[in-house]
Design a protein around this motif. Structure first.
Motif, PDB file in Angstrom:
ATOM      1  N   ILE A 159       0.865  -1.187   0.000  1.00  0.00           N
ATOM      2  CA  ILE A 159       0.000   0.000   0.000  1.00  0.00           C
ATOM      3  C   ILE A 159       0.894   1.227   0.000  1.00  0.00           C
ATOM      4  CG2 ILE A 159      -1.748   1.278   1.286  1.00  0.00           C
ATOM      5  CD1 ILE A 159      -2.585  -1.455   2.464  1.00  0.00           C
ATOM      6  N   GLY A 160       0.611   2.157  -0.890  1.00  0.00           N
ATOM      7  CA  GLY A 160       1.341   3.416  -0.921  1.00  0.00           C
ATOM      8  C   GLY A 160       2.587   3.412  -1.791  1.00  0.00           C
ATOM      9  N   PHE A 161       2.847   2.330  -2.504  1.00  0.00           N
ATOM     10  CA  PHE A 161       4.031   2.251  -3.358  1.00  0.00           C
ATOM     11  C   PHE A 161       3.671   2.438  -4.834  1.00  0.00           C
ATOM     12  CE2 PHE A 161       5.280  -0.030   0.438  1.00  0.00           C
ATOM     13  CZ  PHE A 161       6.549   0.474   0.670  1.00  0.00           C
ATOM     14  N   ASP A 162       2.468   2.925  -5.109  1.00  0.00           N
ATOM     15  CA  ASP A 162       2.002   3.073  -6.490  1.00  0.00           C
ATOM     16  C   ASP A 162       2.974   3.881  -7.331  1.00  0.00           C
ATOM     17  OD1 ASP A 162      -0.014   2.297  -4.804  1.00  0.00           O
ATOM     18  OD2 ASP A 162      -1.571   3.460  -5.779  1.00  0.00           O
ATOM     19  N   ARG A 163       3.427   5.015  -6.810  1.00  0.00           N
ATOM     20  CA  ARG A 163       4.320   5.887  -7.570  1.00  0.00           C
ATOM     21  C   ARG A 163       5.625   5.179  -7.898  1.00  0.00           C
ATOM     22  NH1 ARG A 163       6.097  10.496  -9.465  1.00  0.00           N
ATOM     23  NH2 ARG A 163       7.904  11.555  -8.611  1.00  0.00           N
ATOM     24  N   LEU A 164       6.167   4.422  -6.950  1.00  0.00           N
ATOM     25  CA  LEU A 164       7.414   3.698  -7.189  1.00  0.00           C
ATOM     26  C   LEU A 164       7.238   2.678  -8.313  1.00  0.00           C
ATOM     27  CD1 LEU A 164      10.340   2.955  -6.409  1.00  0.00           C
ATOM     28  CD2 LEU A 164       9.361   1.346  -4.783  1.00  0.00           C
ATOM     29  N   PHE A 165       6.160   1.911  -8.265  1.00  0.00           N
ATOM     30  CA  PHE A 165       5.919   0.911  -9.302  1.00  0.00           C
ATOM     31  C   PHE A 165       5.714   1.578 -10.663  1.00  0.00           C
ATOM     32  CE2 PHE A 165       3.956  -1.812  -5.744  1.00  0.00           C
ATOM     33  CZ  PHE A 165       5.189  -2.313  -5.397  1.00  0.00           C
ATOM     34  N   ASN A 166       5.013   2.712 -10.667  1.00  0.00           N
ATOM     35  CA  ASN A 166       4.802   3.428 -11.927  1.00  0.00           C
ATOM     36  C   ASN A 166       6.115   3.954 -12.490  1.00  0.00           C
ATOM     37  OD1 ASN A 166       2.058   2.938 -11.829  1.00  0.00           O
ATOM     38  ND2 ASN A 166       1.582   4.903 -10.875  1.00  0.00           N
ATOM     39  N   LEU A 167       7.023   4.416 -11.618  1.00  0.00           N
ATOM     40  CA  LEU A 167       8.324   4.894 -12.077  1.00  0.00           C
ATOM     41  C   LEU A 167       9.145   3.771 -12.705  1.00  0.00           C
ATOM     42  CD1 LEU A 167       9.388   7.258  -9.145  1.00  0.00           C
ATOM     43  CD2 LEU A 167       8.870   7.917 -11.493  1.00  0.00           C
ATOM     44  N   VAL A 168       9.129   2.605 -12.079  1.00  0.00           N
ATOM     45  CA  VAL A 168       9.876   1.470 -12.625  1.00  0.00           C
ATOM     46  C   VAL A 168       9.291   1.061 -13.968  1.00  0.00           C
ATOM     47  CG1 VAL A 168      10.474  -0.957 -12.265  1.00  0.00           C
ATOM     48  CG2 VAL A 168      10.646   0.657 -10.370  1.00  0.00           C
ATOM     49  N   ASP A 169       7.967   1.034 -14.051  1.00  0.00           N
ATOM     50  CA  ASP A 169       7.304   0.669 -15.302  1.00  0.00           C
ATOM     51  C   ASP A 169       7.620   1.686 -16.397  1.00  0.00           C
ATOM     52  OD1 ASP A 169       5.542  -0.990 -16.839  1.00  0.00           O
ATOM     53  OD2 ASP A 169       4.025   0.596 -16.650  1.00  0.00           O
ATOM     54  N   ALA A 170       7.591   2.969 -16.060  1.00  0.00           N
ATOM     55  CA  ALA A 170       7.896   4.019 -17.038  1.00  0.00           C
ATOM     56  C   ALA A 170       9.356   3.949 -17.477  1.00  0.00           C
ATOM     57  CB  ALA A 170       7.590   5.392 -16.446  1.00  0.00           C
ATOM     58  N   ALA A 171      10.245   3.600 -16.558  1.00  0.00           N
ATOM     59  CA  ALA A 171      11.667   3.480 -16.910  1.00  0.00           C
ATOM     60  C   ALA A 171      11.882   2.345 -17.904  1.00  0.00           C
ATOM     61  CB  ALA A 171      12.504   3.259 -15.658  1.00  0.00           C
ATOM     62  N   GLN A 172      11.159   1.250 -17.737  1.00  0.00           N
ATOM     63  CA  GLN A 172      11.273   0.143 -18.689  1.00  0.00           C
ATOM     64  C   GLN A 172      10.821   0.577 -20.075  1.00  0.00           C
ATOM     65  OE1 GLN A 172       8.991  -2.935 -16.661  1.00  0.00           O
ATOM     66  NE2 GLN A 172      10.834  -4.175 -16.624  1.00  0.00           N
ATOM     67  N   ARG A 173       9.701   1.306 -20.143  1.00  0.00           N
ATOM     68  CA  ARG A 173       9.205   1.760 -21.439  1.00  0.00           C
ATOM     69  C   ARG A 173      10.125   2.792 -22.055  1.00  0.00           C
ATOM     70  NH1 ARG A 173       3.520   2.821 -19.373  1.00  0.00           N
ATOM     71  NH2 ARG A 173       4.861   4.053 -18.302  1.00  0.00           N
ATOM     72  N   ALA A 174      10.720   3.667 -21.234  1.00  0.00           N
ATOM     73  CA  ALA A 174      11.601   4.726 -21.747  1.00  0.00           C
ATOM     74  C   ALA A 174      12.833   4.140 -22.403  1.00  0.00           C
ATOM     75  CB  ALA A 174      11.997   5.673 -20.624  1.00  0.00           C
ATOM     76  N   ASN A 175      13.300   2.987 -21.938  1.00  0.00           N
ATOM     77  CA  ASN A 175      14.465   2.353 -22.550  1.00  0.00           C
ATOM     78  C   ASN A 175      14.193   1.916 -23.981  1.00  0.00           C
ATOM     79  OD1 ASN A 175      16.130   2.723 -20.376  1.00  0.00           O
ATOM     80  ND2 ASN A 175      15.703   0.734 -19.484  1.00  0.00           N
ATOM     81  N   GLU A 176      12.927   1.723 -24.317  1.00  0.00           N
ATOM     82  CA  GLU A 176      12.557   1.302 -25.662  1.00  0.00           C
ATOM     83  C   GLU A 176      12.538   2.488 -26.624  1.00  0.00           C
ATOM     84  OE1 GLU A 176       8.812  -0.585 -25.111  1.00  0.00           O
ATOM     85  OE2 GLU A 176       9.630  -2.126 -23.807  1.00  0.00           O
ATOM     86  N   GLU A 177      12.335   3.699 -26.113  1.00  0.00           N
ATOM     87  CA  GLU A 177      12.256   4.888 -26.952  1.00  0.00           C
ATOM     88  C   GLU A 177      13.661   5.432 -27.195  1.00  0.00           C
ATOM     89  OE1 GLU A 177       9.786   7.598 -24.843  1.00  0.00           O
ATOM     90  OE2 GLU A 177       8.171   6.149 -24.636  1.00  0.00           O
ATOM     91  N   THR A 178      13.939   5.846 -28.424  1.00  0.00           N
ATOM     92  CA  THR A 178      15.269   6.377 -28.719  1.00  0.00           C
ATOM     93  C   THR A 178      15.222   7.791 -29.284  1.00  0.00           C
ATOM     94  OG1 THR A 178      15.224   5.410 -30.923  1.00  0.00           O
ATOM     95  CG2 THR A 178      16.227   4.093 -29.156  1.00  0.00           C
ATOM     96  N   PHE A 179      14.037   8.321 -29.553  1.00  0.00           N
ATOM     97  CA  PHE A 179      13.924   9.651 -30.146  1.00  0.00           C
ATOM     98  C   PHE A 179      13.078  10.529 -29.265  1.00  0.00           C
ATOM     99  CE2 PHE A 179      11.917  12.826 -32.867  1.00  0.00           C
ATOM    100  CZ  PHE A 179      13.030  13.375 -33.462  1.00  0.00           C
ATOM    101  N   PRO A 180      13.487  11.735 -29.027  1.00  0.00           N
ATOM    102  CA  PRO A 180      14.747  12.361 -29.391  1.00  0.00           C
ATOM    103  C   PRO A 180      15.848  12.011 -28.397  1.00  0.00           C
ATOM    104  CG  PRO A 180      13.363  13.957 -28.277  1.00  0.00           C
ATOM    105  CD  PRO A 180      12.569  12.688 -28.380  1.00  0.00           C
ATOM    106  N   MET A 181      17.077  12.135 -28.834  1.00  0.00           N
ATOM    107  CA  MET A 181      18.228  11.907 -27.960  1.00  0.00           C
ATOM    108  C   MET A 181      18.302  13.058 -26.962  1.00  0.00           C
ATOM    109  SD  MET A 181      19.342   9.095 -29.132  1.00  0.00           S
ATOM    110  CE  MET A 181      20.993   8.851 -28.546  1.00  0.00           C
ATOM    111  N   TYR A 182      18.793  12.767 -25.753  1.00  0.00           N
ATOM    112  CA  TYR A 182      18.856  13.817 -24.730  1.00  0.00           C
ATOM    113  C   TYR A 182      19.994  13.561 -23.750  1.00  0.00           C
ATOM    114  CZ  TYR A 182      16.558  10.425 -21.687  1.00  0.00           C
ATOM    115  OH  TYR A 182      16.255   9.310 -20.962  1.00  0.00           O
TER     116      TYR A 182
END
Length: 150
Positions: A14-37
């Motif tokens: 309970i209360g770890f929703d944001r942490l799990f969402n961050l990990v999930d978003a980090a996994q998806r972000a690794n798949e994106e390559t554009f734009p470079m930053y």
């Protein structure tokens, strides 16, 4: 690619929703390559994000800071051009950066195909560590607990 199943943790946490969402978003972000930053530390509590946006103009880019997420979106106007070879991407994009609670966007600047976004981490005074003074007393204040006879 390794994926993680957080379902067992969702059921028992309970209360770890944001942490799990961050990990999930980090996994998806690794798949994106554009734009470079780049993300650069430019001071103790100052950061800068630089995005390579060749072919875009400031009118084609939108930067939005909402709660703990910075969103950069780009969309070019549709123009029919007859390219022999197109190596500079002009596709629409949406890049999101998760920000800590006390990180604020200070501004954005577009120059020579680079969008630079300034960030600062401002921790409120009540959350900063503070020194607690220890008072001195001329008298010893020792309270004795009443003894309990058996």
């Amino acid at each position: 690619m390794t994926t993680f199943d957080f379902a067992p943790l969702w059921r028992s946490s309970i209360g770890f929703d944001r942490l799990f969402n961050l990990v999930d978003a980090a996994q998806r972000a690794n798949e994106e390559t554009f734009p470079m930053y780049n993300i650069e530390r430019v001071g103790d509590d100052r950061y800068q994000i630089s995005l390579a946006l060749a072919g875009f103009s400031p009118d084609n880019i939108s930067v939005t800071a909402e709660q703990n997420v910075l969103t950069v979106e780009g969309r070019k106007d549709e123009q029919h051009r007859d390219f022999v070879y197109q190596g500079i991407s002009g596709r629409a994009f949406k890049r999101q950066f998760n920000l800590e609670e006390h990180v604020q966007v200070t501004g954005a600047h577009f120059d020579n195909g680079l969008l630079q976004i300034g960030l600062i981490r401002e921790v409120p005074e009540v959350m900063k560590p503070r020194k607690i003074e220890i008072g001195r007393s001329d008298q010893q204040r020792v309270e004795k607990l009443p003894s309990q006879a058996a």
